[in-house]
Design a protein around this motif. Structure first.
Motif, short mmCIF file in Angstrom:
data_model
loop_
_atom_site.label_atom_id
_atom_site.label_comp_id
_atom_site.label_asym_id
_atom_site.label_seq_id
_atom_site.Cartn_x
_atom_site.Cartn_y
_atom_site.Cartn_z
N ILE A 106 46.89 -21.72 -11.75
CA ILE A 106 48.35 -21.69 -11.70
C ILE A 106 48.83 -20.41 -11.04
O ILE A 106 49.68 -20.41 -10.13
CB ILE A 106 48.95 -21.81 -13.11
CG1 ILE A 106 48.74 -23.23 -13.66
CG2 ILE A 106 50.45 -21.46 -13.10
CD1 ILE A 106 49.09 -23.37 -15.14
N TRP A 107 48.23 -19.29 -11.45
CA TRP A 107 48.69 -18.03 -10.89
C TRP A 107 48.21 -17.80 -9.47
O TRP A 107 48.86 -17.11 -8.68
CB TRP A 107 48.39 -16.87 -11.84
CG TRP A 107 49.59 -16.74 -12.72
CD1 TRP A 107 49.82 -17.39 -13.90
CD2 TRP A 107 50.78 -16.05 -12.41
NE1 TRP A 107 51.08 -17.12 -14.35
CE2 TRP A 107 51.70 -16.30 -13.46
CE3 TRP A 107 51.17 -15.22 -11.36
CZ2 TRP A 107 52.98 -15.76 -13.48
CZ3 TRP A 107 52.46 -14.68 -11.38
CH2 TRP A 107 53.34 -14.95 -12.43
N ILE A 135 50.94 -19.56 -7.64
CA ILE A 135 52.18 -18.78 -7.62
C ILE A 135 52.08 -17.62 -6.63
O ILE A 135 53.00 -17.37 -5.84
CB ILE A 135 52.51 -18.28 -9.04
CG1 ILE A 135 52.90 -19.46 -9.94
CG2 ILE A 135 53.64 -17.25 -9.00
CD1 ILE A 135 53.00 -19.11 -11.41
N VAL A 136 50.95 -16.91 -6.68
CA VAL A 136 50.77 -15.77 -5.78
C VAL A 136 50.76 -16.22 -4.32
O VAL A 136 51.41 -15.62 -3.46
CB VAL A 136 49.47 -15.01 -6.12
CG1 VAL A 136 49.15 -13.97 -5.05
CG2 VAL A 136 49.60 -14.33 -7.49
N LEU A 137 50.03 -17.30 -4.04
CA LEU A 137 49.97 -17.79 -2.66
C LEU A 137 51.33 -18.25 -2.16
O LEU A 137 51.68 -18.03 -0.99
CB LEU A 137 48.96 -18.93 -2.55
CG LEU A 137 47.48 -18.54 -2.65
CD1 LEU A 137 46.60 -19.79 -2.72
CD2 LEU A 137 47.06 -17.66 -1.46
N GLU A 179 47.70 -28.33 -8.03
CA GLU A 179 47.24 -29.68 -8.34
C GLU A 179 45.92 -29.63 -9.12
O GLU A 179 45.71 -30.44 -10.04
CB GLU A 179 47.06 -30.48 -7.05
CG GLU A 179 48.38 -30.86 -6.40
CD GLU A 179 48.20 -31.52 -5.03
OE1 GLU A 179 49.15 -32.17 -4.57
OE2 GLU A 179 47.11 -31.38 -4.43
N ALA A 180 45.05 -28.68 -8.78
CA ALA A 180 43.80 -28.53 -9.51
C ALA A 180 44.07 -28.11 -10.95
O ALA A 180 43.39 -28.56 -11.89
CB ALA A 180 42.90 -27.51 -8.81
N ALA A 181 45.06 -27.24 -11.15
CA ALA A 181 45.42 -26.81 -12.50
C ALA A 181 45.92 -27.98 -13.33
O ALA A 181 45.55 -28.14 -14.51
CB ALA A 181 46.49 -25.72 -12.43
N ALA A 203 49.27 -26.34 -19.48
CA ALA A 203 48.92 -24.92 -19.52
C ALA A 203 50.11 -24.06 -19.09
O ALA A 203 50.86 -24.43 -18.18
CB ALA A 203 47.73 -24.65 -18.61
N LEU A 204 50.27 -22.92 -19.79
CA LEU A 204 51.38 -22.00 -19.51
C LEU A 204 52.71 -22.74 -19.48
O LEU A 204 53.55 -22.54 -18.61
CB LEU A 204 51.14 -21.25 -18.19
CG LEU A 204 49.85 -20.41 -18.12
CD1 LEU A 204 49.74 -19.73 -16.76
CD2 LEU A 204 49.81 -19.38 -19.24
N HIS A 205 52.88 -23.62 -20.47
CA HIS A 205 54.14 -24.36 -20.66
C HIS A 205 54.53 -25.19 -19.44
O HIS A 205 55.71 -25.30 -19.09
CB HIS A 205 55.28 -23.39 -21.01
CG HIS A 205 54.98 -22.47 -22.15
ND1 HIS A 205 54.86 -22.92 -23.45
CD2 HIS A 205 54.72 -21.13 -22.18
CE1 HIS A 205 54.58 -21.90 -24.24
NE2 HIS A 205 54.47 -20.81 -23.49
N GLY A 206 53.52 -25.79 -18.81
CA GLY A 206 53.80 -26.68 -17.67
C GLY A 206 54.18 -25.96 -16.39
O GLY A 206 54.82 -26.55 -15.51
N SER A 207 53.75 -24.70 -16.26
CA SER A 207 54.15 -23.90 -15.10
C SER A 207 53.68 -24.48 -13.77
O SER A 207 54.32 -24.25 -12.73
CB SER A 207 53.63 -22.47 -15.23
OG SER A 207 54.28 -21.79 -16.28
N ALA A 208 52.57 -25.22 -13.79
CA ALA A 208 52.10 -25.81 -12.52
C ALA A 208 53.12 -26.80 -11.98
O ALA A 208 53.36 -26.85 -10.76
CB ALA A 208 50.75 -26.49 -12.73
#
Length: 206
Positions: A70-71, A74-76, A100-102, A109-114
Protein backbone atom coordinates in the motif's frame (compact mmCIF):
# COMPACT_ATOMS: atom_id res chain seq x y z
CA UNK A 1 9.03 -31.57 23.09
CA UNK A 2 10.86 -30.26 20.01
CA UNK A 3 7.54 -29.17 18.54
CA UNK A 4 6.76 -27.23 21.73
CA UNK A 5 10.15 -25.48 21.62
CA UNK A 6 9.65 -24.50 17.99
CA UNK A 7 6.17 -23.24 18.80
CA UNK A 8 7.52 -21.10 21.65
CA UNK A 9 10.17 -19.61 19.35
CA UNK A 10 7.52 -18.78 16.75
CA UNK A 11 5.21 -17.16 19.34
CA UNK A 12 8.11 -15.05 20.65
CA UNK A 13 9.31 -14.05 17.20
CA UNK A 14 5.91 -13.07 15.82
CA UNK A 15 5.37 -9.97 18.04
CA UNK A 16 8.94 -8.82 17.31
CA UNK A 17 8.36 -9.20 13.56
CA UNK A 18 5.06 -7.33 13.78
CA UNK A 19 6.66 -4.56 15.84
CA UNK A 20 9.45 -4.18 13.29
CA UNK A 21 6.95 -3.92 10.44
CA UNK A 22 4.93 -1.32 12.35
CA UNK A 23 8.04 0.74 13.11
CA UNK A 24 9.22 0.73 9.50
CA UNK A 25 5.72 1.56 8.29
CA UNK A 26 5.50 4.53 10.69
CA UNK A 27 8.89 5.77 9.50
CA UNK A 28 7.87 5.70 5.83
CA UNK A 29 4.54 7.36 6.62
CA UNK A 30 6.31 10.13 8.55
CA UNK A 31 8.92 10.79 5.87
CA UNK A 32 6.24 10.78 3.17
CA UNK A 33 4.32 13.45 5.09
CA UNK A 34 7.47 15.56 5.58
CA UNK A 35 8.23 15.43 1.85
CA UNK A 36 4.67 16.05 0.73
CA UNK A 37 3.81 18.85 3.11
CA UNK A 38 7.03 20.42 4.38
CA UNK A 39 9.61 20.28 1.58
CA UNK A 40 9.72 22.99 -1.10
CA UNK A 41 8.01 21.80 -4.25
CA UNK A 42 11.22 21.76 -6.29
CA UNK A 43 12.87 19.35 -3.82
CA UNK A 44 10.09 16.77 -3.67
CA UNK A 45 10.91 14.76 -6.79
CA UNK A 46 14.37 13.67 -5.62
CA UNK A 47 13.13 13.03 -2.09
CA UNK A 48 10.27 10.84 -3.34
CA UNK A 49 12.67 8.99 -5.63
CA UNK A 50 14.77 8.05 -2.60
CA UNK A 51 11.72 7.12 -0.57
CA UNK A 52 10.45 4.94 -3.44
CA UNK A 53 13.66 2.90 -3.22
CA UNK A 54 13.14 2.46 0.51
CA UNK A 55 9.51 1.45 -0.03
CA UNK A 56 10.68 -1.16 -2.53
CA UNK A 57 12.99 -2.62 0.11
CA UNK A 58 10.14 -2.50 2.65
CA UNK A 59 8.05 -4.67 0.31
CA UNK A 60 10.95 -7.09 -0.14
CA UNK A 61 11.45 -7.33 3.63
CA UNK A 62 7.83 -8.30 4.30
CA UNK A 63 6.56 -10.44 1.40
CA UNK A 64 2.87 -11.30 1.35
CA UNK A 65 1.98 -8.34 3.57
CA UNK A 66 -0.41 -5.73 2.25
CA UNK A 67 0.83 -2.74 4.25
CA UNK A 68 4.22 -2.32 2.51
CA UNK A 69 2.55 -2.67 -0.89
CA UNK A 70 0.00 0.00 0.00
CA UNK A 71 2.71 2.44 0.95
CA UNK A 72 4.78 1.57 -2.07
CA UNK A 73 1.74 2.51 -4.15
CA UNK A 74 1.23 5.77 -2.24
CA UNK A 75 4.89 6.75 -2.53
CA UNK A 76 5.02 5.94 -6.24
CA UNK A 77 1.84 7.86 -6.99
CA UNK A 78 3.01 10.99 -5.17
CA UNK A 79 6.45 10.63 -6.76
CA UNK A 80 4.64 10.63 -10.11
CA UNK A 81 2.81 13.80 -9.12
CA UNK A 82 6.07 15.50 -8.19
CA UNK A 83 7.76 14.37 -11.39
CA UNK A 84 4.92 15.24 -13.75
CA UNK A 85 4.80 14.91 -17.53
CA UNK A 86 4.99 11.72 -19.56
CA UNK A 87 7.73 10.39 -17.30
CA UNK A 88 5.15 10.01 -14.53
CA UNK A 89 2.95 7.57 -16.47
CA UNK A 90 5.15 4.55 -15.79
CA UNK A 91 5.20 5.41 -12.09
CA UNK A 92 1.41 5.53 -11.79
CA UNK A 93 1.14 2.17 -13.52
CA UNK A 94 3.61 0.71 -11.04
CA UNK A 95 1.62 2.30 -8.21
CA UNK A 96 -1.55 0.66 -9.49
CA UNK A 97 0.17 -2.75 -9.55
CA UNK A 98 1.31 -2.38 -5.96
CA UNK A 99 -2.14 -1.34 -4.76
CA UNK A 100 -3.87 -4.15 -6.65
CA UNK A 101 -1.39 -6.63 -5.15
CA UNK A 102 -2.19 -5.28 -1.67
CA UNK A 103 -5.93 -5.75 -2.25
CA UNK A 104 -5.34 -9.33 -3.35
CA UNK A 105 -3.62 -10.02 -0.02
CA UNK A 106 -5.87 -8.06 2.35
CA UNK A 107 -8.24 -5.43 1.01
CA UNK A 108 -9.05 -4.14 4.52
CA UNK A 109 -5.43 -3.50 5.50
CA UNK A 110 -4.80 0.01 6.87
CA UNK A 111 -8.56 0.64 6.87
CA UNK A 112 -8.97 0.00 3.15
CA UNK A 113 -6.27 2.49 2.13
CA UNK A 114 -5.50 0.59 -1.07
CA UNK A 115 -9.02 1.32 -2.35
CA UNK A 116 -8.66 5.01 -1.43
CA UNK A 117 -5.35 5.32 -3.26
CA UNK A 118 -6.52 3.37 -6.30
CA UNK A 119 -9.65 5.47 -6.54
CA UNK A 120 -7.62 8.66 -6.41
CA UNK A 121 -5.35 7.39 -9.17
CA UNK A 122 -8.24 6.47 -11.45
CA UNK A 123 -9.79 9.94 -11.42
CA UNK A 124 -6.53 11.92 -11.47
CA UNK A 125 -4.50 10.18 -14.19
CA UNK A 126 -5.29 10.65 -17.91
CA UNK A 127 -7.61 8.22 -19.62
CA UNK A 128 -6.97 6.09 -22.68
CA UNK A 129 -4.77 6.17 -24.74
CA UNK A 130 -2.27 7.86 -22.41
CA UNK A 131 -3.11 5.99 -19.23
CA UNK A 132 -5.83 4.10 -17.33
CA UNK A 133 -7.92 6.95 -15.93
CA UNK A 134 -11.60 6.02 -15.54
CA UNK A 135 -14.14 7.94 -13.46
CA UNK A 136 -16.53 5.00 -13.05
CA UNK A 137 -13.75 2.79 -11.74
CA UNK A 138 -12.59 5.61 -9.47
CA UNK A 139 -16.05 5.94 -7.93
CA UNK A 140 -16.28 2.19 -7.29
CA UNK A 141 -12.94 2.11 -5.49
CA UNK A 142 -13.63 5.23 -3.46
CA UNK A 143 -17.02 3.93 -2.35
CA UNK A 144 -15.40 0.64 -1.28
CA UNK A 145 -12.92 2.67 0.77
CA UNK A 146 -15.76 4.56 2.44
CA UNK A 147 -17.60 1.33 3.19
CA UNK A 148 -14.55 0.11 5.12
CA UNK A 149 -13.61 3.43 6.75
CA UNK A 150 -16.65 5.74 6.64
CA UNK A 151 -15.27 8.26 9.13
CA UNK A 152 -11.69 8.46 7.81
CA UNK A 153 -10.10 11.70 6.66
CA UNK A 154 -8.62 10.30 3.45
CA UNK A 155 -11.59 8.38 1.97
CA UNK A 156 -13.91 11.31 2.66
CA UNK A 157 -11.44 13.83 1.26
CA UNK A 158 -10.78 11.92 -1.95
CA UNK A 159 -14.45 11.14 -2.55
CA UNK A 160 -15.30 14.78 -1.95
CA UNK A 161 -12.55 15.86 -4.31
CA UNK A 162 -13.77 13.38 -6.91
CA UNK A 163 -17.32 14.73 -6.63
CA UNK A 164 -15.97 18.26 -7.03
CA UNK A 165 -14.22 17.15 -10.22
CA UNK A 166 -17.56 15.77 -11.40
CA UNK A 167 -19.30 19.08 -10.77
CA UNK A 168 -21.35 17.74 -7.83
CA UNK A 169 -20.55 20.62 -5.52
CA UNK A 170 -23.30 20.09 -2.93
CA UNK A 171 -22.36 16.42 -2.37
CA UNK A 172 -18.67 17.30 -2.44
CA UNK A 173 -19.15 19.76 0.40
CA UNK A 174 -20.71 17.05 2.60
CA UNK A 175 -17.75 14.69 2.26
CA UNK A 176 -15.12 17.42 2.49
CA UNK A 177 -16.63 18.75 5.71
CA UNK A 178 -16.74 15.23 7.10
CA UNK A 179 -13.06 14.82 6.23
CA UNK A 180 -12.23 18.14 7.85
CA UNK A 181 -13.84 17.00 11.10
CA UNK A 182 -12.36 13.49 11.12
CA UNK A 183 -10.60 12.26 14.25
CA UNK A 184 -6.81 12.81 14.30
CA UNK A 185 -4.73 9.76 13.47
CA UNK A 186 -2.12 8.77 16.08
CA UNK A 187 1.38 9.55 14.85
CA UNK A 188 0.09 11.19 11.66
CA UNK A 189 0.02 14.83 12.77
CA UNK A 190 1.94 16.22 9.77
CA UNK A 191 -0.17 14.24 7.30
CA UNK A 192 -3.42 15.26 8.99
CA UNK A 193 -2.40 18.92 9.04
CA UNK A 194 -1.44 18.87 5.38
CA UNK A 195 -4.62 17.07 4.39
CA UNK A 196 -6.78 19.52 6.32
CA UNK A 197 -5.15 22.39 4.46
CA UNK A 198 -5.99 20.65 1.16
CA UNK A 199 -9.57 20.18 2.34
CA UNK A 200 -9.84 23.85 3.31
CA UNK A 201 -8.52 24.83 -0.11
CA UNK A 202 -11.21 22.72 -1.82
CA UNK A 203 -13.95 24.11 0.40
CA UNK A 204 -12.70 27.62 -0.33
CA UNK A 205 -13.57 27.28 -4.02
CA UNK A 206 -17.11 26.02 -3.37
Amino acid sequence: MRWMVLMMVWVTATPLWAAALAAELADIQHRWAEIQYQLPEDEREKAFEKLASEAEQFVADYPNRAEPLIWQGIVLSTYAGARGGLGALGLVKDARKSLEAAIAIDDRALHGSAYTSLGSLYYQVPGWPLSFGDDKQAQQYLQKALAINPEGIDPNYFFGDFLLEQGEEARARIYLNKALNAQPRPGRGIADGGRRQEISDRLGIL
